[in-house]
Design an enzyme around this catalytic site. Structure first.
Site, PDB file in Angstrom:
ATOM      1  N   GLU A  32      18.455  15.317  49.392  1.00 57.03           N
ATOM      2  CA  GLU A  32      18.019  14.174  48.575  1.00 57.03           C
ATOM      3  C   GLU A  32      16.898  13.409  49.304  1.00 57.03           C
ATOM      4  O   GLU A  32      16.023  12.841  48.675  1.00 57.03           O
ATOM      5  CB  GLU A  32      19.240  13.287  48.347  1.00 57.03           C
ATOM      6  CG  GLU A  32      19.431  12.597  47.033  1.00 57.03           C
ATOM      7  CD  GLU A  32      19.211  13.358  45.747  1.00 57.03           C
ATOM      8  OE1 GLU A  32      18.401  12.842  44.970  1.00 57.03           O
ATOM      9  OE2 GLU A  32      19.830  14.391  45.459  1.00 57.03           O
ATOM     10  N   TYR A  74      27.867  11.710  45.538  1.00 56.22           N
ATOM     11  CA  TYR A  74      29.142  11.718  44.819  1.00 56.22           C
ATOM     12  C   TYR A  74      30.263  12.285  45.708  1.00 56.22           C
ATOM     13  O   TYR A  74      31.428  11.956  45.521  1.00 56.22           O
ATOM     14  CB  TYR A  74      29.024  12.587  43.560  1.00 56.22           C
ATOM     15  CG  TYR A  74      28.504  11.870  42.326  1.00 56.22           C
ATOM     16  CD1 TYR A  74      27.832  10.650  42.417  1.00 56.22           C
ATOM     17  CD2 TYR A  74      28.680  12.427  41.064  1.00 56.22           C
ATOM     18  CE1 TYR A  74      27.357  10.018  41.276  1.00 56.22           C
ATOM     19  CE2 TYR A  74      28.215  11.796  39.913  1.00 56.22           C
ATOM     20  CZ  TYR A  74      27.552  10.590  40.025  1.00 56.22           C
ATOM     21  OH  TYR A  74      27.089   9.963  38.898  1.00 56.22           O
ATOM     22  N   GLY A  75      29.880  13.143  46.626  1.00 56.34           N
ATOM     23  CA  GLY A  75      30.867  13.849  47.448  1.00 56.34           C
ATOM     24  C   GLY A  75      31.696  12.958  48.353  1.00 56.34           C
ATOM     25  O   GLY A  75      32.688  13.399  48.929  1.00 56.34           O
ATOM     26  N   ASP A 108      23.980  15.067  37.048  1.00 55.93           N
ATOM     27  CA  ASP A 108      24.415  15.239  38.442  1.00 55.93           C
ATOM     28  C   ASP A 108      24.109  13.931  39.151  1.00 55.93           C
ATOM     29  O   ASP A 108      23.515  13.011  38.569  1.00 55.93           O
ATOM     30  CB  ASP A 108      23.646  16.400  39.098  1.00 55.93           C
ATOM     31  CG  ASP A 108      24.057  16.612  40.556  1.00 55.93           C
ATOM     32  OD1 ASP A 108      25.261  16.525  40.859  1.00 55.93           O
ATOM     33  OD2 ASP A 108      23.178  16.856  41.401  1.00 55.93           O
ATOM     34  N   SER A 109      24.479  13.872  40.434  1.00 56.82           N
ATOM     35  CA  SER A 109      24.132  12.688  41.212  1.00 56.82           C
ATOM     36  C   SER A 109      22.640  12.671  41.557  1.00 56.82           C
ATOM     37  O   SER A 109      22.139  11.667  42.031  1.00 56.82           O
ATOM     38  CB  SER A 109      24.936  12.681  42.514  1.00 56.82           C
ATOM     39  OG  SER A 109      24.606  13.824  43.270  1.00 56.82           O
ATOM     40  N   CYS A 162      28.127  23.248  45.656  1.00 59.15           N
ATOM     41  CA  CYS A 162      27.448  21.991  45.318  1.00 59.15           C
ATOM     42  C   CYS A 162      26.097  22.389  44.765  1.00 59.15           C
ATOM     43  O   CYS A 162      25.404  23.239  45.340  1.00 59.15           O
ATOM     44  CB  CYS A 162      27.286  21.143  46.579  1.00 59.15           C
ATOM     45  SG  CYS A 162      26.156  19.747  46.391  1.00 59.15           S
ATOM     46  N   THR A 163      25.716  21.788  43.646  1.00 58.69           N
ATOM     47  CA  THR A 163      24.491  22.221  42.966  1.00 58.69           C
ATOM     48  C   THR A 163      23.222  21.873  43.745  1.00 58.69           C
ATOM     49  O   THR A 163      22.149  22.364  43.415  1.00 58.69           O
ATOM     50  CB  THR A 163      24.423  21.613  41.549  1.00 58.69           C
ATOM     51  OG1 THR A 163      24.632  20.191  41.659  1.00 58.69           O
ATOM     52  CG2 THR A 163      25.473  22.226  40.656  1.00 58.69           C
ATOM     53  N   HIS A 164      23.347  21.036  44.760  1.00 57.96           N
ATOM     54  CA  HIS A 164      22.187  20.786  45.617  1.00 57.96           C
ATOM     55  C   HIS A 164      21.841  22.017  46.479  1.00 57.96           C
ATOM     56  O   HIS A 164      20.697  22.192  46.871  1.00 57.96           O
ATOM     57  CB  HIS A 164      22.459  19.616  46.580  1.00 57.96           C
ATOM     58  CG  HIS A 164      22.254  18.254  45.978  1.00 57.96           C
ATOM     59  ND1 HIS A 164      23.083  17.739  45.013  1.00 57.96           N
ATOM     60  CD2 HIS A 164      21.314  17.292  46.218  1.00 57.96           C
ATOM     61  CE1 HIS A 164      22.668  16.515  44.694  1.00 57.96           C
ATOM     62  NE2 HIS A 164      21.602  16.226  45.401  1.00 57.96           N
ATOM     63  N   THR A 211      31.200  18.335  42.485  1.00 53.75           N
ATOM     64  CA  THR A 211      32.157  17.269  42.803  1.00 53.75           C
ATOM     65  C   THR A 211      32.852  16.763  41.529  1.00 53.75           C
ATOM     66  O   THR A 211      34.075  16.619  41.494  1.00 53.75           O
ATOM     67  CB  THR A 211      31.416  16.117  43.516  1.00 53.75           C
ATOM     68  OG1 THR A 211      30.704  16.669  44.631  1.00 53.75           O
ATOM     69  CG2 THR A 211      32.368  15.059  43.990  1.00 53.75           C
TER      70      THR A 211
HETATM   71  N1  DGL Z   1      25.356  18.049  43.470  1.00 57.26           N
HETATM   72  C1  DGL Z   1      26.651  17.492  43.539  1.00 57.26           C
HETATM   73  C2  DGL Z   1      27.716  18.536  43.672  1.00 57.26           C
HETATM   74  O1  DGL Z   1      27.494  19.596  43.147  1.00 57.26           O
HETATM   75  C3  DGL Z   1      26.866  16.214  44.277  1.00 57.26           C
HETATM   76  C4  DGL Z   1      26.349  16.059  45.669  1.00 57.26           C
HETATM   77  C5  DGL Z   1      26.634  14.640  46.088  1.00 57.26           C
HETATM   78  O2  DGL Z   1      26.134  13.727  45.413  1.00 57.26           O
HETATM   79  O3  DGL Z   1      27.400  14.454  47.052  1.00 57.26           O
HETATM   80  O4  DGL Z   1      28.758  18.324  44.221  1.00 57.26           O
END
Ligand code: DGL
Length: 248
Positions: A145, A39-40, A7-8, A177-179, A72
């Protein structure tokens, strides 16, 4: 069998945490491309290049199969990525949609995710026949983050993004989003505990389990600062798990 997860950044850890509950892999190698978060906000060509680098790094470290633990990447470049390689690469979109379809009763499903994920409409396109309300939440991943969980700016962002979804009367919300599982409690509280939250890691973990639970060897790599990653990651993974974090 060894699993690679990328992931990012911290988001991939929410998937890892769920996988560990039912783990059947000998070794799990995690890669957080923290130097390139978010990444988004990236375009598809850039996401494809970053995803390829992540996959190739994890392969070099011995991964037999890989989870793109990133909404993403999964929504924008999973199909071309799969075509590049002859090993299994899983994303998070299908798993989350299956769970949302099972959970919803009023057929009104919300999707919160990054700008790039929402722009792809990947979840909406899979959820045919449902009322799907999409909401980009670009501030969330960055605040998470930065470790700014219990802050006014986070509370304001939650209100800004979720008030419109609450008004629509959704009964299920995909954390696309996994965050976002990191702030699931806050989201749940804001929605008065009335909306079912879909965490794709949880669904993937059940899908990948064969009932033969194992304690895996764990290796962590990040492209950015190791200490910041360790500090933020230790909020929801324990210290033993985070002993081996290296820079790549
Ligand atoms: N955790 C990522 C996702 O699921 C990326 C979040 C990011 O880096 O913008 O989209």
């Amino acid at each position: 069998m060894n699993l690679g997860i990328f992931d990012s950044g911290l988001g991939g850890l929410t998937v890892l945490k769920e996988i560990l509950k039912n783990n059947t892999y000998d070794k799990i190698i995690f890669y957080g491309d923290t130097i390139n978060v978010p990444y988004g906000e990236k375009d598809r060509a850039t996401l494809f290049e970053l995803a390829k680098q992540n996959v190739e790094f994890l392969r070099k470290k011995g991964a037999d199969e890989i989870i793109a633990a990133c909404g993403t990447v999964s929504s924008n470049v999973l199909e071309p990525l799969k075509k590049e390689y002859d090993f299994n690469i899983l994303g998070i979109i299908d798993a989350a949609c299956i769970e949302a379809e099972e959970l919803t009763q009023n057929r009104k499903i919300g999707v919160i995710a990054t700008n790039a994920t929402i722009a792809s409409h990947a979840f909406k396109n899979k959820l045919k026949g449902y009322e799907v309300y999409e909401m980009p939440c670009p501030k969330f991943a960055v605040l998470i983050e930065q470790g700014k969980l219990d802050t006014k700016v986070m509370d304001e962002a939650i209100d800004e993004y979720l008030a419109p979804l609450k008004k629509e009367g959704i009964d299920t919300l995909i954390l696309g989003c996994t965050h976002y599982p990191i702030i699931a409690e806050k989201i749940d509280k804001y929605l008065d505990g009335k909306v079912k939250l879909v965490n794709s890691g949880n669904v993937l973990s059940r899908e990948l389990s064969n009932g033969n639970k194992k304690e895996p060897v764990l290796e962590f790599y990040v492209s950015g600062d190791v200490d910041i990653f360790k500090k933020n990651a230790s909020m929801f993974l324990n210290v033993r798990e985070l002993e081996e974090v290296s820079n790549h």
